[in-house]
Design an enzyme around this catalytic site. Structure first.
Site, PDB file in Angstrom:
ATOM      1  CG  ASP A 194      -1.957  -1.136   1.154  1.00  0.00           C
ATOM      2  OD1 ASP A 194      -1.932  -1.901   0.175  1.00  0.00           O
ATOM      3  OD2 ASP A 194      -2.752  -1.275   2.105  1.00  0.00           O
ATOM      4  CE  LYS A 205      -3.464  -4.439   1.305  1.00  0.00           C
ATOM      5  NZ  LYS A 205      -4.231  -3.526   2.146  1.00  0.00           N
ATOM      6  CB  CYS A 247      -2.203  -2.845   5.294  1.00  0.00           C
ATOM      7  SG  CYS A 247      -3.849  -2.099   5.204  1.00  0.00           S
TER       8      CYS A 247
HETATM    9  N1  TIU Z   1      -2.619   0.179   4.348  1.00  0.00           N
HETATM   10  C1  TIU Z   1      -3.072   0.336   5.590  1.00  0.00           C
HETATM   11  O1  TIU Z   1      -2.355   0.119   6.542  1.00  0.00           O
HETATM   12  N2  TIU Z   1      -4.369   0.846   5.729  1.00  0.00           N
HETATM   13  C2  TIU Z   1      -4.767   1.640   6.769  1.00  0.00           C
HETATM   14  O2  TIU Z   1      -5.925   2.043   6.850  1.00  0.00           O
HETATM   15  N3  TIU Z   1      -3.810   1.992   7.677  1.00  0.00           N
HETATM   16  C3  TIU Z   1      -3.929   2.848   8.717  1.00  0.00           C
HETATM   17  O3  TIU Z   1      -2.986   2.930   9.503  1.00  0.00           O
HETATM   18  N4  TIU Z   1      -5.016   3.585   8.840  1.00  0.00           N
END
Ligand code: TIU
Length: 225
Positions: free
Chosen positions: A25, A130, A163
């Site tokens: 991400d 995802k 994530c």
């Molecule tokens: N990619 C991921 O970690 N999504 C989140 O929403 N992370 C947060 O720390 N909010």
């Protein structure tokens, strides 16, 4: 046998290159102002600081022609894959699907959903979209890893305790040997990052290993010779 110097002990590398990089991400929605991370009330500058290190890790995998998978947290434009629990949680100023300065928040194909320019995937590098926090949930990642006979996963990306950790735990339960790269992952909360590094490698590596980017690159170079 080549190994990466790691905690809680050396991470043995396979003799055949069945090791892949999984970058979680590294998308504008989490790293740039106006995205989902920002809308949740976080300071995105912390995450931007790791970009050069993540780039170095990515280039090391590219140089050795090792498989590279990147993920994005993404939803369909009609939000059919976004449960109300996720949509409404947190009372954010901008919700998933709302229009923001980089397009609709966390929606596939919108400018903000793209992986940041510095880490843009090259042809042949796989991007997994995802809908959840973990990269195995409702994706074909496991199928692709099996197709490539991958046994070892080197993980980086954001955020460490959300994530990245979810994905590492999913992978560990599926039998993958997982290593989290300490300086190629970041959280909006430094304490949470530190706690995650410690908890995954506690109890003899209950979830896996951690090592620095330098240690990973040195191990990969030893594997190649
Ligand atoms: N990619 C991921 O970690 N999504 C989140 O929403 N992370 C947060 O720390 N909010």
């Amino acid at each position: 046998m080549a190994a990466i110097a790691a905690q809680p002990y050396d991470y043995p590398l396979p003799t055949t290159p069945t090791v892949a990089l999984i970058l979680i991400d590294m998308q504008r929605d989490f790293l740039e102002p106006g995205g989902f991370g920002d809308a949740l009330g976080n300071d995105v500058a912390r995450l931007q600081a790791i970009v050069p290190t993540v780039k170095r890790l990515l280039e090391a995998f590219r140089q050795q022609s090792l498989p590279i998978f990147q993920t994005t947290e993404s939803h369909r434009p009609d939000l059919a894959d976004c449960p109300p629990s996720k949509l409404l949680r947190g009372n954010a100023s901008l919700k998933i699907g709302d229009p923001g300065p980089m397009g609709r928040i966390l929606i596939e194909g919108e400018p903000g959903n793209a992986i940041i320019a510095e880490l843009a995937p090259l042809p042949g590098e796989t991007v997994i979209t995802k809908p959840g926090k973990g990269a195995f949930y409702n994706t074909n990642l496991e199928f692709l890893l099996k197709t490539h006979d991958i046994t070892h996963l080197i993980l980086g990306g954001v955020t460490t305790e959300v994530c990245v950790q979810t994905t590492m735990r999913e992978a560990n339960d599926r039998g993958y040997e997982c290593l989290l790269v300490e300086d190629a992952t970041e959280s909006y909360f430094p304490d949470f990052k530190q706690a995650t590094l410690e908890m995954v490698r506690a109890q003899g590596g209950i979830v896996g290993w951690t090592a620095t980017t330098d240690q990973v690159i040195a191990g990969l170079q030893a594997m190649a010779v």
